[in-house]
Design an enzyme around this catalytic site. Structure first.
Site, PDB file in Angstrom:
ATOM      1  N   ARG A   1       3.267 -11.259   4.483  1.00 33.10           N
ATOM      2  CA  ARG A   1       4.730 -11.159   4.535  1.00 33.10           C
ATOM      3  C   ARG A   1       5.239 -10.594   5.861  1.00 33.10           C
ATOM      4  O   ARG A   1       6.435 -10.611   6.110  1.00 33.10           O
ATOM      5  CB  ARG A   1       5.234 -10.335   3.341  1.00 33.10           C
ATOM      6  CG  ARG A   1       4.967 -11.062   2.029  1.00 33.10           C
ATOM      7  CD  ARG A   1       5.359 -10.243   0.835  1.00 33.10           C
ATOM      8  NE  ARG A   1       6.800 -10.118   0.707  1.00 33.10           N
ATOM      9  CZ  ARG A   1       7.394  -9.469  -0.291  1.00 33.10           C
ATOM     10  NH1 ARG A   1       6.683  -8.883  -1.206  1.00 33.10           N
ATOM     11  NH2 ARG A   1       8.694  -9.412  -0.345  1.00 33.10           N
ATOM     12  N   HIS A  52      -2.820 -15.640   8.391  1.00 37.12           N
ATOM     13  CA  HIS A  52      -2.171 -14.320   8.367  1.00 37.12           C
ATOM     14  C   HIS A  52      -3.031 -13.200   8.941  1.00 37.12           C
ATOM     15  O   HIS A  52      -2.698 -12.041   8.786  1.00 37.12           O
ATOM     16  CB  HIS A  52      -1.703 -13.936   6.958  1.00 37.12           C
ATOM     17  CG  HIS A  52      -0.852 -14.972   6.309  1.00 37.12           C
ATOM     18  ND1 HIS A  52       0.277 -15.485   6.897  1.00 37.12           N
ATOM     19  CD2 HIS A  52      -0.967 -15.619   5.118  1.00 37.12           C
ATOM     20  CE1 HIS A  52       0.810 -16.385   6.094  1.00 37.12           C
ATOM     21  NE2 HIS A  52       0.063 -16.494   5.015  1.00 37.12           N
ATOM     22  N   LYS A  77       2.930   6.699   4.673  1.00 41.17           N
ATOM     23  CA  LYS A  77       2.269   5.394   4.624  1.00 41.17           C
ATOM     24  C   LYS A  77       1.902   4.893   6.021  1.00 41.17           C
ATOM     25  O   LYS A  77       1.496   3.744   6.178  1.00 41.17           O
ATOM     26  CB  LYS A  77       3.183   4.388   3.909  1.00 41.17           C
ATOM     27  CG  LYS A  77       3.562   4.832   2.491  1.00 41.17           C
ATOM     28  CD  LYS A  77       4.642   3.975   1.886  1.00 41.17           C
ATOM     29  CE  LYS A  77       5.220   4.633   0.635  1.00 41.17           C
ATOM     30  NZ  LYS A  77       6.375   3.899   0.109  1.00 41.17           N
ATOM     31  N   ARG A 123      14.571  -2.232  -7.879  1.00 40.14           N
ATOM     32  CA  ARG A 123      13.120  -2.140  -8.038  1.00 40.14           C
ATOM     33  C   ARG A 123      12.757  -1.916  -9.500  1.00 40.14           C
ATOM     34  O   ARG A 123      13.395  -1.126 -10.205  1.00 40.14           O
ATOM     35  CB  ARG A 123      12.524  -0.967  -7.213  1.00 40.14           C
ATOM     36  CG  ARG A 123      13.083  -0.797  -5.817  1.00 40.14           C
ATOM     37  CD  ARG A 123      12.604  -1.809  -4.796  1.00 40.14           C
ATOM     38  NE  ARG A 123      11.179  -2.058  -4.784  1.00 40.14           N
ATOM     39  CZ  ARG A 123      10.301  -1.405  -4.039  1.00 40.14           C
ATOM     40  NH1 ARG A 123      10.692  -0.430  -3.254  1.00 40.14           N
ATOM     41  NH2 ARG A 123       9.034  -1.720  -4.074  1.00 40.14           N
ATOM     42  N   PRO A 148       0.820  -1.173   0.000  1.00 45.40           N
ATOM     43  CA  PRO A 148       0.000   0.000   0.000  1.00 45.40           C
ATOM     44  C   PRO A 148       0.880   1.259   0.000  1.00 45.40           C
ATOM     45  O   PRO A 148       1.728   1.427   0.863  1.00 45.40           O
ATOM     46  CB  PRO A 148      -0.779  -0.115   1.297  1.00 45.40           C
ATOM     47  CG  PRO A 148      -0.530  -1.495   1.817  1.00 45.40           C
ATOM     48  CD  PRO A 148       0.426  -2.162   0.927  1.00 45.40           C
ATOM     49  N   GLU A 149       0.674   2.102  -0.948  1.00 39.65           N
ATOM     50  CA  GLU A 149       1.319   3.408  -0.957  1.00 39.65           C
ATOM     51  C   GLU A 149       0.300   4.426  -0.445  1.00 39.65           C
ATOM     52  O   GLU A 149      -0.776   4.036   0.006  1.00 39.65           O
ATOM     53  CB  GLU A 149       1.780   3.756  -2.387  1.00 39.65           C
ATOM     54  CG  GLU A 149       2.706   2.700  -2.980  1.00 39.65           C
ATOM     55  CD  GLU A 149       3.208   3.036  -4.379  1.00 39.65           C
ATOM     56  OE1 GLU A 149       3.424   4.224  -4.659  1.00 39.65           O
ATOM     57  OE2 GLU A 149       3.388   2.110  -5.181  1.00 39.65           O
TER      58      GLU A 149
END
Length: 272
Positions: free
Chosen positions: A109, A90, A57, A262, A2-3
Site C-alpha cells: 500500500r 512491491h 512504530k 475504525r 504493524p503496531e
DNA sequence: AAACGCGCCTGCGGGC
DNA sequence: TGCCCGCAGGCGCGTT
C-alpha cells in the site's frame, strides 16, 4: 500496520544484521507516503548499521558513518531477509549486505516511510517526531503521565489511545485488546475515567504489548517477520475480529462498532 | 484547542 | 466466471 509489538519484532530480527557492510542499495519505487529522499542510497552505501532503535512504530537505524535512517511500515510494510536474488512485486527498497544477505522492504500500500538524515539528532528533531509522545513501553509512560495528559479530553478513550501524540505504539488491534482487559468501554470519554481506570489502562497496555512481543506479534494479511515466520498473538485475541463470538469471561456476545472510522471490538457486559 | 472526515494506495473476500 | 463494493495493523491535512 504493524503496531508496537510487530515493529519491535522487526527491530530484533533486523538487529541480527548489524555490523555488516551494506555493499549496495537499490530502490525500485520512491513513492512511499512521502518520497524517499534522493540521497538515501548514497547515505547508506558502504556503511554498516551499528544499532537499531524503536520509538512507537518508527525504526531508527544508526549507521557507522553517523547518518541515520528512519523507517515506518505504514499499514502493510514488512522486511524480508533472504539469500535469494528474487525481487517480488512491491519490494521497494533492497539492501545488499557483504555477507550475501539481502534485506528487502516490501509494502503493497506504500503508506510507509523511509528517510535518511545526516545524524540522529537531525532525525529526532525532524517533523516526523515533532509530536510523537513517549513510547508505550517506556517507564515514563505511567499512570500520572497518562492521567495528566487525558483527564481534560472529551474524546473517547479508544480513539485517544490511537493518538500517537498521547502515547506512541498502540494501534487499532491493541487499543481494543487493552480496553477489554481494563474493563473499560471504548466509547467512554477520557474526562470520565477515574485514576484507577487509567492505572489499569497503563498496566494492561504494558502487559498486552509485552505478551504480544513474546509471541512474535500478530499476523494478519500483510505482516510477517523478517525471517519469514509469522507471529502467534492473533490466536490470543480477546476481542479483535471476534464480533458475534462469546466473551471469554461471560456469555455475552462481543460487539463490533465503528469509532472514528475504525473497527472497534468490546464486550458490553464486561466493559463499562 | 480539540475532534472529526477524508485521502493516500493495493489486495482480498463477499455478494450479485 | 467476473465486477463492484467495502474493508484492512496508519497517519497527515483540512475543516469545523
Amino acid at each position: 500496520m504493524p503496531e508496537l509489538p510487530e515493529v519491535e519484532n522487526m527491530k530484533m530480527l533486523l538487529s541480527k544484521h548489524c555490523n555488516i557492510k551494506i555493499n549496495d542499495i537499490k530502490i525500485k519505487n520512491r513513492s512511499l507516503r512521502s518520497p524517499i529522499n534522493s540521497s538515501f542510497e548514497d547515505d547508506i552505501k558502504s556503511s554498516e548499521i551499528l544499532e537499531i532503535k524503536r520509538l512507537g512504530k518508527y525504526l531508527i537505524f544508526l549507521l557507522s558513518n553517523k547518518k541515520c535512517i528512519v523507517m515506518h511500515a505504514g499499514m502493510s510494510g514488512k522486511f524480508i531477509a533472504t539469500l535469494t536474488q528474487d525481487i517480488a512485486k512491491h519490494d521497494h527498497i533492497i539492501f545488499y549486505l557483504a555477507n550475501n544477505v539481502i534485506i528487502k522492504y516490501n509494502d503493497p500500500r506504500r503508506f510507509g516511510i523511509a528517510l535518511s538524515f545526516n545524524n540522529e539528532t537531525e532525525a529526532l528533531d525532524s517533523k516526523l517526531f515533532k509530536n510523537i509522545a513517549t513510547d508505550a513501553l517506556d517507564i515514563k509512560f505511567n499512570t500520572d503521565y497518562l492521567f495528566q495528559k487525558i483527564k481534560h479530553l472529551k474524546s473517547p478513550i479508544k480513539t485517544t489511545l490511537l493518538n500517537q501524540n498521547i502515547v506512541s505504539g498502540i494501534g487499532n488491534i491493541y487499543a481494543s485488546e487493552i480496553l477489554y482487559y481494563a474493563k473499560i468501554d471504548p466509547q467512554k470519554s477520557c474526562n470520565l475515567l477515574t485514576f484507577n481506570n487509567i492505572s489499569d489502562i497503563v498496566k494492561f497496555t504494558k502487559e498486552v504489548l509485552l505478551n504480544s512481543i513474546k509471541l512474535g506479534g500478530s499476523t494478519l494479511k500483510d505482516y510477517a517477520l523478517p525471517n519469514g515466520d509469522t507471529g502467534y498473538f492473533q490466536n490470543n485475541f480477546a476481542v479483535y475480529n471476534k464480533n458475534d463470538q462469546k466473551c471469554n469471561n461471560c456469555n455475552h456476545t462481543i460487539n463490533k462498532i465503528i469509532m472514528a472510522g475504525r473497527a472497534t471490538y468490546f464486550c458490553p457486559n464486561e466493559q463499562k
